[in-house]
Design a protein around this motif. Structure first.
Motif, mmCIF file in Angstrom:
data_model
loop_
_atom_site.group_PDB
_atom_site.id
_atom_site.type_symbol
_atom_site.label_atom_id
_atom_site.label_comp_id
_atom_site.label_asym_id
_atom_site.label_seq_id
_atom_site.Cartn_x
_atom_site.Cartn_y
_atom_site.Cartn_z
ATOM 1 N N ASN A 86 0.812 -1.202 0.000
ATOM 2 C CA ASN A 86 0.000 0.000 0.000
ATOM 3 C C ASN A 86 0.854 1.264 0.000
ATOM 4 N N ALA A 87 0.550 2.175 -0.912
ATOM 5 C CA ALA A 87 1.206 3.482 -1.034
ATOM 6 C C ALA A 87 2.653 3.398 -1.508
ATOM 7 N N ASN A 88 3.156 2.205 -1.769
ATOM 8 C CA ASN A 88 4.475 2.008 -2.378
ATOM 9 C C ASN A 88 5.599 2.798 -1.705
ATOM 10 N N PRO A 89 5.752 2.710 -0.374
ATOM 11 C CA PRO A 89 6.768 3.524 0.306
ATOM 12 C C PRO A 89 8.193 3.184 -0.106
ATOM 13 N N VAL A 90 8.459 1.918 -0.462
ATOM 14 C CA VAL A 90 9.830 1.523 -0.799
ATOM 15 C C VAL A 90 10.232 2.021 -2.193
ATOM 16 N N ALA A 91 9.286 2.551 -2.959
ATOM 17 C CA ALA A 91 9.623 3.098 -4.269
ATOM 18 C C ALA A 91 10.684 4.186 -4.164
ATOM 19 N N HIS A 92 10.675 4.945 -3.066
ATOM 20 C CA HIS A 92 11.671 5.997 -2.886
ATOM 21 C C HIS A 92 13.080 5.414 -2.832
ATOM 22 N N ALA A 93 13.220 4.291 -2.138
ATOM 23 C CA ALA A 93 14.523 3.636 -2.071
ATOM 24 C C ALA A 93 14.874 2.996 -3.399
ATOM 25 N N ALA A 94 13.887 2.398 -4.059
ATOM 26 C CA ALA A 94 14.127 1.743 -5.347
ATOM 27 C C ALA A 94 14.649 2.734 -6.377
ATOM 28 N N ALA A 95 14.181 3.978 -6.299
ATOM 29 C CA ALA A 95 14.613 4.999 -7.262
ATOM 30 C C ALA A 95 16.105 5.287 -7.168
ATOM 31 N N SER A 96 16.706 4.972 -6.031
ATOM 32 C CA SER A 96 18.108 5.329 -5.812
ATOM 33 C C SER A 96 19.094 4.221 -6.162
ATOM 34 N N LEU A 97 18.599 3.053 -6.600
ATOM 35 C CA LEU A 97 19.465 1.884 -6.748
ATOM 36 C C LEU A 97 19.979 1.700 -8.175
ATOM 37 N N PRO A 98 21.209 1.201 -8.327
ATOM 38 C CA PRO A 98 21.743 0.932 -9.665
ATOM 39 C C PRO A 98 21.281 -0.397 -10.247
ATOM 40 N N ASN A 99 20.705 -1.287 -9.418
ATOM 41 C CA ASN A 99 20.355 -2.639 -9.874
ATOM 42 C C ASN A 99 18.875 -2.950 -9.706
ATOM 43 N N MET A 100 18.023 -1.928 -9.751
ATOM 44 C CA MET A 100 16.581 -2.113 -9.582
ATOM 45 C C MET A 100 15.960 -2.453 -10.932
ATOM 46 N N ILE A 101 15.327 -3.635 -11.018
ATOM 47 C CA ILE A 101 14.782 -4.101 -12.294
ATOM 48 C C ILE A 101 13.314 -3.726 -12.471
ATOM 49 N N GLY A 102 12.618 -3.421 -11.391
ATOM 50 C CA GLY A 102 11.213 -3.046 -11.497
ATOM 51 C C GLY A 102 10.488 -3.298 -10.198
ATOM 52 N N ILE A 103 9.622 -2.384 -9.817
ATOM 53 C CA ILE A 103 8.862 -2.523 -8.584
ATOM 54 C C ILE A 103 7.480 -3.096 -8.895
ATOM 55 N N GLU A 104 7.014 -3.985 -8.045
ATOM 56 C CA GLU A 104 5.671 -4.527 -8.196
ATOM 57 C C GLU A 104 4.652 -3.460 -7.817
ATOM 58 N N VAL A 105 3.686 -3.224 -8.696
ATOM 59 C CA VAL A 105 2.607 -2.267 -8.428
ATOM 60 C C VAL A 105 1.303 -3.048 -8.418
ATOM 61 N N GLN A 106 0.620 -3.053 -7.287
ATOM 62 C CA GLN A 106 -0.534 -3.929 -7.098
ATOM 63 C C GLN A 106 -1.875 -3.249 -7.320
ATOM 64 N N ASP A 107 -1.903 -1.927 -7.248
ATOM 65 C CA ASP A 107 -3.160 -1.221 -7.455
ATOM 66 C C ASP A 107 -2.850 0.233 -7.767
ATOM 67 N N TRP A 108 -3.762 0.896 -8.456
ATOM 68 C CA TRP A 108 -3.560 2.324 -8.725
ATOM 69 C C TRP A 108 -4.426 3.167 -7.803
ATOM 70 N N LYS A 109 -5.162 2.525 -6.889
ATOM 71 C CA LYS A 109 -5.933 3.247 -5.882
ATOM 72 C C LYS A 109 -5.185 3.176 -4.553
ATOM 73 N N MET A 110 -5.521 4.085 -3.640
ATOM 74 C CA MET A 110 -4.855 4.160 -2.348
ATOM 75 C C MET A 110 -5.835 3.834 -1.211
ATOM 76 N N PRO A 111 -5.315 3.432 -0.054
ATOM 77 C CA PRO A 111 -6.184 3.144 1.088
ATOM 78 C C PRO A 111 -6.974 4.378 1.524
ATOM 79 N N ALA A 112 -8.092 4.128 2.174
ATOM 80 C CA ALA A 112 -8.952 5.208 2.648
ATOM 81 C C ALA A 112 -8.204 6.106 3.627
ATOM 82 N N GLY A 113 -8.321 7.408 3.423
ATOM 83 C CA GLY A 113 -7.721 8.373 4.335
ATOM 84 C C GLY A 113 -6.265 8.694 4.067
ATOM 85 N N LEU A 114 -5.653 8.041 3.085
ATOM 86 C CA LEU A 114 -4.261 8.327 2.742
ATOM 87 C C LEU A 114 -4.194 9.081 1.418
ATOM 88 N N THR A 115 -3.514 10.200 1.429
ATOM 89 C CA THR A 115 -3.186 10.925 0.207
ATOM 90 C C THR A 115 -1.712 10.717 -0.054
#
Length: 383
Positions: free
Chosen positions: A293-322
């Protein structure tokens, strides 16, 4: 600035469809999302996501400390519980605190975490993964058409129980994603449902029909030798690691050369992901974080030289989270909001109204016959 306390909240994610894998399905499509708020005496609050039932065990290791010392505090939490054990649920609590610490560190610098971690580009390439095992064929196709409309050219399908169904769904995903590329990347996740020889046989049948990018968790997570045998027997890469916590648990896989794509669960935190990714990089292996939910580790993935792709499970977010990110163009485009870019509207949180992930028939419970079936059977067969 010092850490002074914490609060725990819960909201829900309404997926709008059944979600799960070969182990089980949450038919309601409503799952719980635990939120940890880490409070400071400077007015800033750090946000961490994920189960943290053992927070009382690990919080004394960070109470009164400067939140900027993230990696030192991570090790302090591990040291604090080393006699009584820090795997499983305890590691989840450490991870939630770790996320909140990184969130605070970037907020104190008044910048998004991807900048704090040294990323050059805010865009993180990803692949579509709909936790799609419980969908009928029509709903499956509609889901992946939605991903294709968002520019995705790679997809992971949940399977592992009916090889004919798995192949049909991989071919269907390939046809749908061909709108964006002439050669979609296709992955199959069987969530530890096979034994080694089943994996070799099934993969031979799959690879006779299509080009499989990777097979995910073909056998039990700790079977390093089994993963190595499978990797040698097939063309596809073997991806695994999402349920492992700490470099010590990855070491047997590395030593056996039993992993080709190194995965980490987002629920185990940002420091854990960075350390595993560094170990993988030293072995010339790509790394891929598992979605959450909310893909928090994407920030770390953006910084890596060996990141092949992040799993994205939904394009909606949990209730109450922007969340300051955009799910488009085949990945995640991170924004400029400080920290993780997650804002919590406590008045808009929705309490759990269904059993969720921990329901008796859900995907967090391993079926009795997993890895013991002589022949493939239908997805609705009784256990």
């Amino acid at each position: 600035m010092k850490i002074t306390g914490y609060r725990s909240l819960t909201t829900t994610h309404d997926w709008g469809r059944p979600v799960g894998d070969v182990n089980g399905v949450v038919a309601s499509g409503v799952t719980e999302v635990p939120i940890l708020l880490l409070e400071t005496d400077g007015g800033l609050t750090g946000i961490g996501l994920g189960q943290h039932g053992d927070i009382d065990r690990v919080f004394p290791a960070v109470e009164g400390q400067d939140p900027r010392a993230v990696t030192a505090l991570y090790d302090s939490m591990l040291a604090h519980v080393f006699k009584s054990g820090h795997a499983g649920a305890t590691y989840g609590a450490i991870a939630a605190v770790d996320m909140a610490l990184w969130d605070l560190k970037a907020k104190m610098a008044d910048e998004p975490l991807w900048r704090t971690l040294g990323a050059l580009d805010r865009f993180v390439p990803g692949y579509a993964s709909g936790l799609c095992y419980g969908l009928d064929d029509e709903a499956f196709a509609a889901l992946y058409r939605g991903w294709a409309a968002r520019g995705y050219n790679s997809a992971k399908v949940k399977g592992g129980r009916d090889i004919g169904r798995d192949i049909a769904r991989l071919l269907a995903a390939r046809d749908i994603l061909s709108a964006n590329t002439s050669h979609p990347a296709l992955m199959l996740d069987v969530n530890e449902a096979w034994n080694v020889k089943q994996a070799v046989r099934h993969l031979a049948e799959i690879e006779a029909r299509l080009d499989l990018t990777w097979i995910e968790e073909p056998v039990r997570r700790w079977d390093a030798e089994g993963h190595a045998r499978i990797s040698r027997a097939c063309r596809a890469a073997v991806a695994t690691g999402e349920n492992l916590t700490g470099l010590d648990q990855f070491a047997p896989l590395f030593d056996a050369r039993g992993v080709d794509v190194v995965q980490t669960g987002s629920v185990w935190g940002i420091t854990h992901f960075l350390r595993v990714a560094t170990a993988a990089h030293a072995r010339n292996l790509p790394v891929s974080p598992v979605g959450y939910n909310a893909n928090p580790v994407a920030h770390a993935a953006a910084s890596l030289p060996n990141m092949i792709g992040i799993e994205v499970q939904d394009w909606k977010m949990p209730a109450g989270l922007t969340v300051d990110q955009t799910i488009a163009d085949g990945g995640i485009r991170l924004g400029d909001a400080p920290g993780l870019g997650i804002a919590v509207d406590e008045a808009a949180l929705v309490a759990r109204t269904a059993p969720g992930w921990n329901s008796a028939g859900g995907p967090h419970r391993r079926p009795r016959q997993a890895g013991l079936r002589l022949v493939p059977d239908g997805p609705q067969a009784a256990e």
